[in-house]
Design a protein around this motif. Structure first.
Motif, PDB file in Angstrom:
ATOM      1  N   GLN A 216       0.817  -1.210   0.000  1.00 52.32           N
ATOM      2  CA  GLN A 216       0.000   0.000   0.000  1.00 52.32           C
ATOM      3  C   GLN A 216       0.851   1.261   0.000  1.00 52.32           C
ATOM      4  OE1 GLN A 216      -3.068  -0.131  -0.678  1.00 52.32           O
ATOM      5  NE2 GLN A 216      -3.142  -2.361  -0.516  1.00 52.32           N
ATOM      6  N   PRO A 273       1.008   6.223  -6.263  1.00 54.48           N
ATOM      7  CA  PRO A 273      -0.330   6.680  -5.880  1.00 54.48           C
ATOM      8  C   PRO A 273      -1.263   7.056  -7.020  1.00 54.48           C
ATOM      9  CG  PRO A 273       1.336   8.311  -5.305  1.00 54.48           C
ATOM     10  CD  PRO A 273       2.070   7.074  -5.729  1.00 54.48           C
TER      11      PRO A 273
ATOM     12  N   PRO B  35      -1.617  12.527   0.858  1.00 51.82           N
ATOM     13  CA  PRO B  35      -1.098  11.793  -0.299  1.00 51.82           C
ATOM     14  C   PRO B  35      -2.060  11.904  -1.487  1.00 51.82           C
ATOM     15  CG  PRO B  35      -1.104  10.400   1.667  1.00 51.82           C
ATOM     16  CD  PRO B  35      -1.862  11.651   2.006  1.00 51.82           C
ATOM     17  N   THR B  36      -1.491  11.953  -2.700  1.00 48.26           N
ATOM     18  CA  THR B  36      -2.343  11.818  -3.877  1.00 48.26           C
ATOM     19  C   THR B  36      -2.860  10.385  -3.914  1.00 48.26           C
ATOM     20  OG1 THR B  36      -0.419  11.227  -5.197  1.00 48.26           O
ATOM     21  CG2 THR B  36      -1.128  13.522  -5.270  1.00 48.26           C
ATOM     22  N   PHE B  37      -3.835  10.136  -4.781  1.00 48.37           N
ATOM     23  CA  PHE B  37      -4.368   8.774  -4.870  1.00 48.37           C
ATOM     24  C   PHE B  37      -4.879   8.569  -6.287  1.00 48.37           C
ATOM     25  CE2 PHE B  37      -7.754  11.534  -3.398  1.00 48.37           C
ATOM     26  CZ  PHE B  37      -8.877  11.131  -4.095  1.00 48.37           C
ATOM     27  N   SER B  38      -5.354   7.367  -6.563  1.00 51.10           N
ATOM     28  CA  SER B  38      -5.923   7.069  -7.865  1.00 51.10           C
ATOM     29  C   SER B  38      -7.435   6.928  -7.717  1.00 51.10           C
ATOM     30  CB  SER B  38      -5.310   5.778  -8.430  1.00 51.10           C
ATOM     31  OG  SER B  38      -5.324   4.752  -7.462  1.00 51.10           O
ATOM     32  N   PRO B 106      -4.811   6.163   1.357  1.00 53.43           N
ATOM     33  CA  PRO B 106      -5.720   5.604   0.362  1.00 53.43           C
ATOM     34  C   PRO B 106      -5.311   4.196  -0.066  1.00 53.43           C
ATOM     35  CG  PRO B 106      -5.036   7.829  -0.236  1.00 53.43           C
ATOM     36  CD  PRO B 106      -4.170   7.397   0.910  1.00 53.43           C
ATOM     37  N   VAL B 107      -6.316   3.362  -0.288  1.00 55.65           N
ATOM     38  CA  VAL B 107      -6.125   1.995  -0.784  1.00 55.65           C
ATOM     39  C   VAL B 107      -7.077   1.831  -1.957  1.00 55.65           C
ATOM     40  CG1 VAL B 107      -6.480  -0.454  -0.288  1.00 55.65           C
ATOM     41  CG2 VAL B 107      -5.492   1.039   1.464  1.00 55.65           C
ATOM     42  N   ASN B 108      -6.560   1.332  -3.081  1.00 56.72           N
ATOM     43  CA  ASN B 108      -7.453   1.213  -4.243  1.00 56.72           C
ATOM     44  C   ASN B 108      -7.712  -0.234  -4.600  1.00 56.72           C
ATOM     45  OD1 ASN B 108      -9.038   1.653  -6.446  1.00 56.72           O
ATOM     46  ND2 ASN B 108      -7.725   3.250  -7.308  1.00 56.72           N
ATOM     47  N   SER B 111      -9.574   0.104  -9.125  1.00 54.21           N
ATOM     48  CA  SER B 111      -8.757   1.000  -9.931  1.00 54.21           C
ATOM     49  C   SER B 111      -9.257   1.032 -11.367  1.00 54.21           C
ATOM     50  CB  SER B 111      -7.323   0.463  -9.889  1.00 54.21           C
ATOM     51  OG  SER B 111      -6.440   1.358 -10.465  1.00 54.21           O
ATOM     52  N   GLN B 137     -10.071  12.239 -12.481  1.00 55.13           N
ATOM     53  CA  GLN B 137      -8.778  11.736 -12.981  1.00 55.13           C
ATOM     54  C   GLN B 137      -8.796  11.641 -14.512  1.00 55.13           C
ATOM     55  OE1 GLN B 137      -7.306   8.114 -11.121  1.00 55.13           O
ATOM     56  NE2 GLN B 137      -5.999   7.624 -12.868  1.00 55.13           N
TER      57      GLN B 137
END
Lengths: 355, 324
Positions: A216, A273, B35-38, B106-108, B111, B137
């Protein structure tokens, strides 16, 4: 700390050498007197001061020369760096990760100045000072992955994650242990690991993939892997096997201590990310037998590991023919005394060699 | 330490959208960047409830709906579940602007497939939230997408107005109360090669889309879905944790995972909604019946009695011994 960068080569006259500092921090990969595959993962969150584990992307005395060698490999063979079209965002992720990490971890060597999308990157050891627009490829001389990995030691596999698998969809591979990005590009995790002996039967790859898929953001992992290389060659690729393979026959009892290198890979894994891809940096460290033998614990242990390694692994790692000569050399550094657990040299506590 | 890395945040905005859904905004308490994320990622929100003299910590996953590029704040939308164990009710009734909370990195698990030539989004009700981030996005990179969004009626149609304002050609809204239905077979038939389907909504909708698409010959890897389950209450039961060598009681209102954590045993988890597989636990012995509710194990594994997902599944019977 200011690093004195070596001016050295990894080809032709092989002027590569490790300083005492580099030998002391060499990542000796055997934590006990034997070796078998395992999913030997741990969190990548720093390590002892000065060790190769301390920073997110280790920079050492070989940095400038390694980058020069990479540029030569790419000039001869541009296919060592490839990125499928859907991997551009992951390339930006990697550029951001490395620039942020290096500028924070080595503020005397690297600077990153960000004003919204307008970024300025200063790489003092390589004399680079570039301004560009983040996420706009037209403002960089290369794609984002190629740009940053021409300035970062180690190979880089950028893996797309989809359908519960990982896909080798981008990479910068010039310091590899005999595998080819151009051959593996687009393959999934099981496909590109197909040639590895014994590990499939042990279920290693099923477990390793499960672990990797769940890495993660903010929680990178690492492990060590190893092989053997004759002469300090970074580029031991299948593409150039005709150039370096023959060198394995040049080893003699007189020159083996200087020519035979233990090649260790620090493999790290970071979730990216913005793309949800995974980057797998493979950093190569080389150390010749003579230098390794300056650490009594490593001398004893390396002899025992090489002696007892299953034939399949010695064959896969490409040194089955030279193993008897290696053992003749190494046995002189094994006096049968016990060794302490763990990879560290323990120079203060391990007894000197009994002669 | 189990779960994704944690971030200390402060609640900076609370906006009720309609009778059921309220939006929450979080910023880092230390003033730094998030944090950025997807698009499609979720965060696990920790809710420490000390009301009525108790001290219960619930952890629920919520899809991040803000722009993945925006590191100043995260936003989530929470649908009130009057029948649930109280996580969403706690968010609606107890959380105030200025409160300090903890969210996960964040956890995707949902996606975007960036190989797709086109992204076809199918949302039901509160299932709209991951698509809001994915749309942002894709818009940043001129991606090709289309949204079909089913909700009960205009009054409960969260974000319908802003979607139809910003993306009138890509957004299609269906109101159940007006008997409007997604004409799925025709919709799928008209898609260009290389289209991927993403569905998020109630279980019935996910099953319908997956079954219909499979029946129309769509490849399995082109169909993506996400449904977080909330743990459900049930009869209390007793469990022996063999590795820890302790016996614990699982209460009526808590999950098996929560009971294990309450006993001080560090158990792995990520989504806490039956989807990610991290908390999979081996069963050593049992006499009784499992109430499996996860999406992770297949039918054969559910029937085998060898494994349980403690985040959402329960047990009724005399003996349960787990390898934990």
């Amino acid at each position: 700390m200011t690093i004195q960068f070596n001016d050295e080569t990894f080809r032709d006259d092989y002027s590569f050498k490790n300083s005492d500092w580099a030998i002391k921090r060499f990542p000796f990969p055997f934590h006990e007197d034997s070796y078998m595959y395992s999913v030997n993962m741990e969190q990548h969150r720093g390590g002892p001061d000065g060790s190769i584990y301390e920073k997110r992307f280790d920079v050492d005395e070989h940095y400038v020369s390694e980058m020069r060698d990479r540029a030569m490999v790419l000039a001869d063979d541009p296919l060592r760096c490839q990125s499928l079209p859907h991997m551009t965002l992951a390339g930006w992720d990697l550029l951001e990760l490395i620039m942020v990490s290096k500028s924070e971890d080595y503020p005397d060597l690297f600077e990153l100045h960000r004003n919204g999308d307008k970024w300025r990157w200063v790489n003092k050891p390589m004399g680079i000072d570039d301004s560009f627009t983040f996420l706009d490829e037209a403002t960089l001389p290369y794609g984002p992955m190629e740009y940053i990995t021409r300035q970062t030691q180690g190979d880089f596999c950028v893996l797309d994650q989809r359908d519960d698998n990982l896909w080798m969809d981008a990479g910068m591979i010039t310091t590899q242990a005999d595998w080819s990005l151009d051959f593996d590009i687009g393959m999934n995790f099981f496909e590109w690991h197909a040639p590895v002996p014994l590990a499939h039967e042990k279920g290693i790859f099923v477990r390793a993939l499960k672990f990797l898929l769940s890495i993660q953001q903010g929680a990178p992992a690492r492990r060590l892997n190893w092989t053997m290389t004759v002469n300090p060659l970074l580029d031991t690729s299948p593409e150039n096997y005709h150039k370096w393979g023959i060198q394995k026959t040049s080893v003699t009892p007189e020159n083996i201590g200087a020519k035979q290198h233990l090649r260790v890979e620090l493999q790290t894994f970071f979730r990216l990310p913005r793309s949800n891809a995974l980057v797998f940096p493979i950093r190569c460290y080389l150390c010749c037998f003579d230098d390794l033998m300056s650490v009594p614990k490593w001398g004893r242990r390396l002899h025992r590991v090489i002696r007892d390694l299953p034939e399949e692994l010695a064959t896969y790692k490409g040194f089955i023919d030279n193993r008897p000569m290696m053992l003749d050399y190494l046995s002189a550094f094994d006096d049968g005394q016990p060794t302490s657990m763990g990879i560290w040299p323990d120079r203060d506590t391990e007894p000197p060699l009994k002669t | 330490m189990s779960g994704a890395e944690k971030i200390a945040v402060t609640v900076t905005d609370i906006v009720p959208l309609n009778d059921l859904v309220t939006r929450f905004e979080f910023k880092r308490t230390d003033g730094g960047l998030l944090p950025t994320f997807s698009g499609g990622a979720h965060t696990v929100v920790e809710m420490r409830d000390t009301s009525n003299g108790g001290d219960i910590t619930r952890m629920n996953p919520y899809s991040l709906m803000s722009d993945p590029m925006d590191q100043s704040a995260y936003t989530i939308s929470v649908r009130r579940d009057d029948e649930g164990r109280g996580g969403s009710l706690f968010m609606h009734n107890n959380v105030k602007v200025g409160d300090q909370m903890v969210v996960s990195n964040p956890v995707n698990l949902f996606s975007l497939d960036l190989l797709a030539k086109k992204h076809l989004f199918l949302a039901g009700g509160i299932g709209i939230t991951p698509f809001l981030a994915q749309i942002k996005q894709l818009e940043r990179f001129n991606g090709n997408w289309e949204l079909h969004y089913a909700c009960r009626n205009a009054a409960l149609g969260s974000y319908v107005d802003e979607l139809t304002d910003h993306y009138p050609n890509a957004t299609h809204v269906y109101y159940d109360d007006n008997d409007q239905r997604i004409d799925l077979v025709n919709l799928l038939d008209g898609q260009p090669l290389g289209t991927h389907i993403y569905v998020c909504g109630p279980k019935g909708m996910i099953d319908w889309v997956r079954k219909t698409a499979a029946g129309e010959g769509w490849p399995r890897e082109s169909i993506h879905y996400e449904e977080f389950l909330a743990p459900q209450s049930g009869k209390p039961f007793e469990v022996k944790l063999a590795v820890s060598n302790i016996v614990i009681q699982v209460g009526e209102q808590e999950s098996l995972l929560e009971a294990i954590e309450r006993a001080g045993v560090d158990a792995p988890y990520l989504c806490r909604g039956g989807a990610c597989g991290q908390c999979e636990t081996q069963v050593i012995d049992y006499t009784g019946n499992f109430i499996h509710r996860d999406h992770w194990l297949d039918d054969a594994e559910h029937a085998s009695g060898d494994k349980i997902m403690p985040c959402v599944s329960r047990f009724e019977g005399k003996v349960l011994v787990l390898d934990r």
